[in-house]
Design a protein around this motif. Structure first.
Motif, PDB file in Angstrom:
ATOM      1  N   ALA A  61       0.952  -1.319   0.067  1.00 48.76           N
ATOM      2  CA  ALA A  61      -0.060  -0.137  -0.059  1.00 48.76           C
ATOM      3  C   ALA A  61       0.749   1.184  -0.274  1.00 48.76           C
ATOM      4  CB  ALA A  61      -0.801   0.045   1.118  1.00 48.76           C
ATOM      5  N   ILE A  62       0.682   2.231  -0.718  1.00 54.78           N
ATOM      6  CA  ILE A  62       0.998   3.517  -0.692  1.00 54.78           C
ATOM      7  C   ILE A  62       0.710   4.396   0.304  1.00 54.78           C
ATOM      8  CG2 ILE A  62       1.924   5.542  -2.126  1.00 54.78           C
ATOM      9  CD1 ILE A  62       3.193   3.229  -3.252  1.00 54.78           C
ATOM     10  N   LEU A  63       1.609   4.950   1.230  1.00 53.61           N
ATOM     11  CA  LEU A  63       1.167   5.477   2.623  1.00 53.61           C
ATOM     12  C   LEU A  63       0.800   6.913   2.048  1.00 53.61           C
ATOM     13  CD1 LEU A  63       0.485   5.130   5.266  1.00 53.61           C
ATOM     14  CD2 LEU A  63       2.742   5.560   5.829  1.00 53.61           C
ATOM     15  N   LEU A  64       1.874   7.676   1.404  1.00 51.91           N
ATOM     16  CA  LEU A  64       1.790   8.849   0.633  1.00 51.91           C
ATOM     17  C   LEU A  64       2.745   8.905  -0.602  1.00 51.91           C
ATOM     18  CD1 LEU A  64       1.715   9.801   3.921  1.00 51.91           C
ATOM     19  CD2 LEU A  64       1.429  11.962   2.912  1.00 51.91           C
ATOM     20  N   GLY A  65       2.642   9.833  -1.454  1.00 47.14           N
ATOM     21  CA  GLY A  65       3.405   9.999  -2.623  1.00 47.14           C
ATOM     22  C   GLY A  65       2.778   9.414  -3.930  1.00 47.14           C
ATOM     23  N   GLU A  66       1.584   8.822  -4.003  1.00 45.99           N
ATOM     24  CA  GLU A  66       1.114   8.491  -5.212  1.00 45.99           C
ATOM     25  C   GLU A  66       1.218   9.646  -6.408  1.00 45.99           C
ATOM     26  OE1 GLU A  66      -1.582   6.456  -2.285  1.00 45.99           O
ATOM     27  OE2 GLU A  66      -0.885   8.245  -2.465  1.00 45.99           O
ATOM     28  N   HIS A  67       1.651   9.020  -7.744  1.00 45.60           N
ATOM     29  CA  HIS A  67       1.685   9.914  -8.727  1.00 45.60           C
ATOM     30  C   HIS A  67       2.931  10.727  -8.577  1.00 45.60           C
ATOM     31  CE1 HIS A  67      -1.830   8.418 -10.723  1.00 45.60           C
ATOM     32  NE2 HIS A  67      -2.557   8.383  -9.562  1.00 45.60           N
ATOM     33  N   ALA A  68       2.989  11.580  -7.666  1.00 45.88           N
ATOM     34  CA  ALA A  68       4.103  12.557  -7.621  1.00 45.88           C
ATOM     35  C   ALA A  68       5.409  11.876  -7.816  1.00 45.88           C
ATOM     36  CB  ALA A  68       4.100  13.330  -6.324  1.00 45.88           C
ATOM     37  N   VAL A  69       5.690  10.651  -7.236  1.00 45.46           N
ATOM     38  CA  VAL A  69       6.737   9.618  -7.171  1.00 45.46           C
ATOM     39  C   VAL A  69       7.483   9.620  -8.635  1.00 45.46           C
ATOM     40  CG1 VAL A  69       5.648   7.574  -7.518  1.00 45.46           C
ATOM     41  CG2 VAL A  69       7.777   7.825  -6.426  1.00 45.46           C
ATOM     42  N   VAL A  70       6.523   9.567  -9.731  1.00 47.49           N
ATOM     43  CA  VAL A  70       6.913   9.578 -11.235  1.00 47.49           C
ATOM     44  C   VAL A  70       7.815  10.728 -11.530  1.00 47.49           C
ATOM     45  CG1 VAL A  70       6.116   9.124 -13.367  1.00 47.49           C
ATOM     46  CG2 VAL A  70       4.977   7.812 -11.546  1.00 47.49           C
ATOM     47  N   TYR A  71       7.430  11.936 -10.756  1.00 49.65           N
ATOM     48  CA  TYR A  71       8.195  13.093 -11.251  1.00 49.65           C
ATOM     49  C   TYR A  71       9.240  13.433 -10.280  1.00 49.65           C
ATOM     50  CZ  TYR A  71       3.819  13.822 -13.977  1.00 49.65           C
ATOM     51  OH  TYR A  71       2.789  13.339 -14.829  1.00 49.65           O
ATOM     52  N   GLY A  72       9.777  12.444  -9.486  1.00 44.71           N
ATOM     53  CA  GLY A  72      10.829  12.438  -8.714  1.00 44.71           C
ATOM     54  C   GLY A  72      10.712  12.878  -7.135  1.00 44.71           C
ATOM     55  N   ALA A  73       9.358  13.017  -6.899  1.00 45.48           N
ATOM     56  CA  ALA A  73       8.920  13.278  -5.603  1.00 45.48           C
ATOM     57  C   ALA A  73       9.238  12.118  -4.568  1.00 45.48           C
ATOM     58  CB  ALA A  73       7.563  13.723  -5.167  1.00 45.48           C
TER      59      ALA A  73
END
Length: 326
Positions: free
Chosen positions: A19-31
């Motif tokens: 499960a993703i706790l936080l960071g969905e989608h933004a992780v693809v942009y380097g977050a």
């Protein structure tokens, strides 16, 4: 088949949900993203030799237990064939033996829990077991990513790493490290019953970024701020702040139109029942939510989630994932 040493009649591989706790989608942009293994939900793959002739149309037969849709089986089969080809090429397996692969798992599909990545990892290790090959974690990750990129487009790598992890992970720009846990409490994962679509969600978000100048920078900046705040709260033992960051991230996903009415209802139910925070988890447009509950409120939160429409729930204790990572 002179190259193939049939020391085993069947190979077994296993993996678990995430499960993703936080960071969905933004992780693809380097977050950064915070990811949680869900060991309560597992998948087991078995790979064996088939009695079919080698000149049949395909050298692979694939079976999923349960009642998967035809589209799901087709998509999974395409990824599996690619994974198997890559496995043979990377590990020097020659010949074209016909293989039977059976996948038996409890991870619901299309819910943002990493079912496709877990299935791919389980199959990769089943093939390694069958062929008597050593499979490094780095090679396993690359094989899973091969299948994930077919299934979802450009995959961040979070799923491929977490479905084999024993501890919660911080993931950023292709690098991972274990998270330090200073909090107690329980994560409750609730299945809305709605199929999500990571690929569709990624395209929806990207389209919004194209149409609104500065939208990408604002989304990624806010996501980074919330994720970093949650990481620090998790490490320092501030569960209320961790929960607050989770709920704020849900608002970010809502604003990007990646949540649904049912999931919003479930988030509200979890908060009213005493959760410290709750949010959608995974790609969005359906799937699951994750809530952080104090142990004494977990039963009530679970009850309220079912009353509000959750079809399944799972409890992931933070204590069971404790470690001494930096």
């Amino acid at each position: 088949m002179s190259e193939i040493h049939r020391a085993r009649s069947v190979g077994i591989g296993r993996a678990h949900a995430k499960a993703i706790l936080l960071g969905e989608h933004a992780v693809v942009y380097g977050a950064p993203a915070l990811a949680l293994p869900v060991p309560q939900l597992t998948v087991t793959a078995s790979a064996g030799w088939s009695s079919r002739s080698a000149d049949s149309q395909s050298d692979l037969s694939y079976t999923m237990t349960g009642s998967p849709s035809r589209a799901m089986v087709t998509q999974a089969s395409d990824g599996l064939r690619r994974l198997t080809e890559e496995f043979k090429a990377r590990l020097g397996v020659t010949g074209r033996p016909h293989l039977d692969v059976i996948l038996d798992g409890a991870i619901p599909h299309g819910r943002g829990l990493g079912s496709s990545a877990a299935s791919s990892r389980a199959i990769a290790f089943a093939l390694a077991d069958l062929f008597g090959r050593e499979l490094s974690e780095a090679t396993a990750f690359e094989l899973v990513q091969t299948a994930e990129n077919m299934a979802h487009g450009r995959a961040s790598g979070v799923d491929a790493m977490t479905v084999g992890a024993l501890r919660p992970l911080l993931f950023q720009a292709g690098r991972t490290r274990e998270l330090r846990l200073g909090c107690d409490g329980l994560f409750i994962v609730a299945d809305s019953g709605e199929l999500g679509s990571t690929k569709e969600a990624v395209e929806l978000l990207r389209d919004g970024f194209r149409r609104r100048p500065g939208a990408q920078e604002r989304f990624v900046g806010r996501a980074t701020e919330l994720t970093e705040g949650a990481r620090q709260a998790l490490a320092d033992g501030r569960p209320e702040e961790l929960g607050s960051r989770m709920t704020d991230y849900h608002s970010l996903m809502q604003a990007a139109r990646l949540s649904t009415g049912l999931i919003d209802t479930l988030v509200d139910a979890a908060l009213r029942a005493g959760s410290l925070g709750a949010k959608i988890t995974g790609g969005g447009l359906g799937g699951c939510l994750i809530a952080l509950a104090p142990p004494q409120r977990a039963r009530e939160v679970t009850r309220r989630l079912h009353e509000a429409g959750a079809v399944q729930t799972w409890v992931v204790p933070l204590k069971g994932l404790d470690n001494h990572a930096a």
